[in-house]
Design a protein around this motif. Structure first.
Motif, mmCIF file in Angstrom:
data_model
loop_
_atom_site.group_PDB
_atom_site.id
_atom_site.type_symbol
_atom_site.label_atom_id
_atom_site.label_comp_id
_atom_site.label_asym_id
_atom_site.label_seq_id
_atom_site.Cartn_x
_atom_site.Cartn_y
_atom_site.Cartn_z
ATOM 1 N N THR A 1 -4.243 -11.520 8.280
ATOM 2 C CA THR A 1 -2.865 -11.140 8.638
ATOM 3 C C THR A 1 -2.579 -11.334 10.138
ATOM 4 O O THR A 1 -1.432 -11.220 10.555
ATOM 5 C CB THR A 1 -2.572 -9.662 8.271
ATOM 6 O OG1 THR A 1 -3.471 -8.824 9.003
ATOM 7 C CG2 THR A 1 -2.740 -9.416 6.784
ATOM 8 N N PHE B 1 4.978 7.224 13.081
ATOM 9 C CA PHE B 1 4.202 8.330 12.487
ATOM 10 C C PHE B 1 4.666 9.696 12.983
ATOM 11 O O PHE B 1 4.220 10.714 12.483
ATOM 12 C CB PHE B 1 2.716 8.173 12.856
ATOM 13 C CG PHE B 1 2.418 8.564 14.284
ATOM 14 C CD1 PHE B 1 2.720 7.725 15.338
ATOM 15 C CD2 PHE B 1 1.869 9.803 14.578
ATOM 16 C CE1 PHE B 1 2.472 8.095 16.655
ATOM 17 C CE2 PHE B 1 1.610 10.189 15.891
ATOM 18 C CZ PHE B 1 1.920 9.328 16.929
ATOM 19 N N ASP C 1 8.062 -1.446 15.923
ATOM 20 C CA ASP C 1 7.497 -0.177 16.375
ATOM 21 C C ASP C 1 6.117 -0.412 16.980
ATOM 22 O O ASP C 1 5.487 0.513 17.473
ATOM 23 C CB ASP C 1 7.396 0.808 15.200
ATOM 24 C CG ASP C 1 6.972 2.201 15.638
ATOM 25 O OD1 ASP C 1 7.621 2.735 16.561
ATOM 26 O OD2 ASP C 1 5.986 2.740 15.108
ATOM 27 N N ASP D 1 1.270 -8.990 -2.036
ATOM 28 C CA ASP D 1 0.047 -8.264 -1.693
ATOM 29 C C ASP D 1 -1.077 -8.975 -2.447
ATOM 30 O O ASP D 1 -0.907 -9.314 -3.618
ATOM 31 C CB ASP D 1 0.152 -6.794 -2.156
ATOM 32 C CG ASP D 1 -0.904 -5.905 -1.514
ATOM 33 O OD1 ASP D 1 -0.544 -4.940 -0.832
ATOM 34 O OD2 ASP D 1 -2.111 -6.178 -1.717
ATOM 35 N N GLY E 1 0.857 -1.182 0.000
ATOM 36 C CA GLY E 1 0.000 0.000 0.000
ATOM 37 C C GLY E 1 0.892 1.230 0.000
ATOM 38 O O GLY E 1 2.042 1.189 -0.457
ATOM 39 N N LYS E 2 0.385 2.295 0.604
ATOM 40 C CA LYS E 2 1.114 3.570 0.554
ATOM 41 C C LYS E 2 2.504 3.448 1.191
ATOM 42 O O LYS E 2 3.498 3.911 0.658
ATOM 43 C CB LYS E 2 0.299 4.663 1.274
ATOM 44 C CG LYS E 2 -0.989 5.022 0.538
ATOM 45 C CD LYS E 2 -1.799 6.046 1.290
ATOM 46 C CE LYS E 2 -2.512 5.497 2.504
ATOM 47 N NZ LYS E 2 -3.557 4.509 2.254
ATOM 48 N N ILE E 3 2.555 2.810 2.381
ATOM 49 C CA ILE E 3 3.822 2.741 3.115
ATOM 50 C C ILE E 3 4.753 1.683 2.506
ATOM 51 O O ILE E 3 5.927 1.940 2.245
ATOM 52 C CB ILE E 3 3.561 2.465 4.614
ATOM 53 C CG1 ILE E 3 2.766 3.627 5.224
ATOM 54 C CG2 ILE E 3 4.872 2.249 5.363
ATOM 55 C CD1 ILE E 3 2.197 3.357 6.604
ATOM 56 N N THR F 1 6.361 -2.303 11.506
ATOM 57 C CA THR F 1 5.906 -0.972 11.929
ATOM 58 C C THR F 1 4.402 -0.849 11.665
ATOM 59 O O THR F 1 3.887 0.259 11.592
ATOM 60 C CB THR F 1 6.654 0.147 11.169
ATOM 61 O OG1 THR F 1 6.498 -0.070 9.760
ATOM 62 C CG2 THR F 1 8.131 0.179 11.505
ATOM 63 N N SER F 2 3.716 -2.009 11.525
ATOM 64 C CA SER F 2 2.287 -1.926 11.152
ATOM 65 C C SER F 2 1.352 -2.142 12.334
ATOM 66 O O SER F 2 0.801 -1.186 12.864
ATOM 67 C CB SER F 2 1.994 -2.911 10.034
ATOM 68 O OG SER F 2 2.539 -2.409 8.837
ATOM 69 N N PRO G 1 -2.469 -4.072 6.929
ATOM 70 C CA PRO G 1 -3.346 -3.806 8.079
ATOM 71 C C PRO G 1 -3.552 -5.097 8.864
ATOM 72 O O PRO G 1 -3.220 -6.189 8.373
ATOM 73 C CB PRO G 1 -4.654 -3.354 7.429
ATOM 74 C CG PRO G 1 -4.597 -3.820 6.022
ATOM 75 C CD PRO G 1 -3.171 -4.072 5.652
HETATM 76 P P1 NAI Z 1 -2.639 0.839 2.852
HETATM 77 O O1 NAI Z 1 -4.091 0.562 3.064
HETATM 78 O O2 NAI Z 1 -2.242 1.903 1.877
HETATM 79 O O3 NAI Z 1 -1.913 -0.519 2.409
HETATM 80 C C1 NAI Z 1 -2.112 -1.751 3.011
HETATM 81 C C2 NAI Z 1 -1.775 -2.812 1.969
HETATM 82 O O4 NAI Z 1 -1.827 -4.086 2.621
HETATM 83 C C3 NAI Z 1 -2.762 -2.858 0.797
HETATM 84 O O5 NAI Z 1 -2.072 -2.810 -0.433
HETATM 85 C C4 NAI Z 1 -3.457 -4.203 0.982
HETATM 86 O O6 NAI Z 1 -3.855 -4.800 -0.242
HETATM 87 C C5 NAI Z 1 -2.378 -4.996 1.679
HETATM 88 N N1 NAI Z 1 -2.871 -6.197 2.324
HETATM 89 C C6 NAI Z 1 -4.096 -6.462 2.823
HETATM 90 N N2 NAI Z 1 -4.164 -7.723 3.265
HETATM 91 C C7 NAI Z 1 -2.947 -8.284 3.038
HETATM 92 C C8 NAI Z 1 -2.397 -9.570 3.258
HETATM 93 N N3 NAI Z 1 -3.125 -10.552 3.792
HETATM 94 N N4 NAI Z 1 -1.119 -9.778 2.906
HETATM 95 C C9 NAI Z 1 -0.370 -8.799 2.332
HETATM 96 N N5 NAI Z 1 -0.844 -7.567 2.087
HETATM 97 C C10 NAI Z 1 -2.115 -7.308 2.428
HETATM 98 O O7 NAI Z 1 -2.029 1.121 4.277
HETATM 99 P P2 NAI Z 1 -0.713 1.935 4.648
HETATM 100 O O8 NAI Z 1 -1.043 3.378 4.777
HETATM 101 O O9 NAI Z 1 0.387 1.534 3.750
HETATM 102 O O10 NAI Z 1 -0.438 1.395 6.122
HETATM 103 C C11 NAI Z 1 0.025 0.062 6.361
HETATM 104 C C12 NAI Z 1 -0.077 -0.212 7.849
HETATM 105 O O11 NAI Z 1 0.820 0.639 8.554
HETATM 106 C C13 NAI Z 1 -1.455 0.150 8.429
HETATM 107 O O12 NAI Z 1 -2.267 -0.973 8.411
HETATM 108 C C14 NAI Z 1 -1.169 0.570 9.828
HETATM 109 O O13 NAI Z 1 -1.467 -0.507 10.672
HETATM 110 C C15 NAI Z 1 0.324 0.824 9.864
HETATM 111 N N6 NAI Z 1 0.632 2.172 10.327
HETATM 112 C C16 NAI Z 1 1.520 2.292 11.365
HETATM 113 C C17 NAI Z 1 1.880 3.528 11.857
HETATM 114 C C18 NAI Z 1 2.891 3.676 12.953
HETATM 115 O O14 NAI Z 1 3.049 4.779 13.502
HETATM 116 N N7 NAI Z 1 3.615 2.632 13.323
HETATM 117 C C19 NAI Z 1 1.253 4.754 11.320
HETATM 118 C C20 NAI Z 1 0.383 4.516 10.182
HETATM 119 C C21 NAI Z 1 0.076 3.268 9.732
#
Ligand code: NAI
Length: 336
Positions: A217, A304, A264, A179, A158-160, A238-239, A212
């Motif tokens: 997951t 973050f 994290d 993914d 995803g984005k990160i 870090t998720s 997520p």
């Molecule tokens: P996003 O929604 O842009 O990307 C998540 C990706 O995970 C998507 O491409 C999705 O298809 C994929 N996904 C879903 N199920 C999956 C699976 N079973 N196996 C592999 N990939 C799978 O989310 P983003 O913004 O990239 O954030 C990712 C994670 O980072 C968030 O879920 C959040 O928990 C975590 N996060 C942690 C922060 C921190 O301060 N430590 C701050 C912000 C987000």
């Protein structure tokens, strides 16, 4: 007569939340009421008189709380985070309470922190830092490996995850990705290869998690998947803490199967991370054990935590609150 400013009850706040929210654009139009405690059934009474509540990841917005908010005629719960697993969305809908979130504040902040953790762990900067401050200039035990030419596995693009993959390519690593919804154009454009999850686990020297927390997951890193990995693999998460089964991880660290872990987030972080417990007894034995390993690096959910991300969280939260009070529609993509 001048209308009174609407009250906003803000829960689980720290000094930085107060600072960024009260300085964001339009903050003056609102009467902020910052609480350090969390919103939960026992504290819901404190929202009486407010027009809006704002909550964070560990507030409990369940049916009881929502019923209380509805009775107090509160029409919006504004989350200051992306995740919303702590909100009973069905009940909110039934009671006519809108729920907004900040879906993306700074993927760069999280991606860059992930890279900081991986580099620190591999080159043992955390140990070198302490050593040198004690005038111990020995290099014994500080050998790392070149990232260049090694294989990294990015789980979740995803984005990160995509940013992390791109940065790792910058180190001239081979980058594998998994993914369920692959982004093939991005992969082709960055010479990144999508593979099955098990292949990624078998082939990667470094595995970094960016999915997520979902039923699929939940504890995806467990006894079985850890056994698949290369001996000495470096893991970064870090998720969400529950992506990793902590007991299985501890076993793999003790046996040497896992060469290093950067976290994290932690399965049981609630009530621990974000708090200063330095004068207390740590009751979580698994976290205590993790912290004894020289090759485990833990930060307390700070990926973050950049100026840009805090500004964006405050901007989106305050703007949605003002729109709710004015009866206008929310910022695109922020309403749940
Ligand atoms: P996003 O929604 O842009 O990307 C998540 C990706 O995970 C998507 O491409 C999705 O298809 C994929 N996904 C879903 N199920 C999956 C699976 N079973 N196996 C592999 N990939 C799978 O989310 P983003 O913004 O990239 O954030 C990712 C994670 O980072 C968030 O879920 C959040 O928990 C975590 N996060 C942690 C922060 C921190 O301060 N430590 C701050 C912000 C987000």
């Amino acid at each position: 007569m001048k209308a009174e400013k609407p009250f906003v009850a803000v829960y689980d706040t720290k000094s930085y939340d107060r600072e960024y929210l009260s300085q964001t654009i339009g903050a003056d139009a609102l009467n902020w009421y910052f609480h350090e405690f969390r919103l939960e059934p026992e504290t819901a009474f404190s929202a009486d008189g407010a027009s809006v509540v704002s909550v964070f990841v560990n507030d409990v917005v369940n049916r009881d709380v929502l019923k209380h908010l509805a009775a107090a005629r509160i029409r919006l719960v504004a989350l200051r985070c992306a995740g919303f697993n702590n909100v009973d969305l069905e009940t909110a809908k039934e009671l006519g309470i809108a729920v907004t979130r900040v879906p993306s504040y700074s993927p760069h902040a999280v991606a860059e922190h992930t890279i900081a953790l991986i580099l620190t762990l591999n080159r043992k900067i955390h140990r070198a830092f302490n050593r040198v401050r004690e005038f111990n200039f020995s290099l014994r035990g500080l050998v790392g490996f070149d990232l260049c030419g090694k294989t990294a596995g990015v789980v979740g693009t995803g984005k990160i995850g995509r940013l992390v993959g791109e940065i790792l390519r910058g180190f001239q690593m081979r980058v594998l990705a998994f993914d369920p919804y692959p982004n093939l154009d991005w992969a082709a454009g960055n010479s990144i290869e999508y593979v099955e999850l098990r292949a990624l686990m078998r082939e990667s020297d470094i595995i970094t998690l960016h999915t997520p927390l979902t039923p699929q997951t939940d504890r995806m890193i467990n006894h079985e998947t850890l056994d698949l990995m290369k001996s000495g693999v470096i893991l970064a998460n870090t998720s969400r803490g529950r992506l990793i089964h902590t007991q299985a991880l501890i076993k793999a660290l003790k046996s040497g199967q896992v060469g290093g872990v950067a976290l994290d987030v932690y399965e049981e972080e609630e009530g621990i991370f974000f708090e200063d417990l330095s004068g207390e007894i740590l009751h979580d034995d698994e976290l205590a054990r993790l912290l004894t390993f020289p090759n485990v690096l833990v930060t307390a959910h700070q990926a973050f935590f950049t100026h840009e991300a805090l500004s964006e969280i405050a901007r989106v939260t305050a703007e949605n609150i003002r729109r709710s009070i004015a009866g206008r529609s929310f910022i695109d993509g922020t309403v749940l």
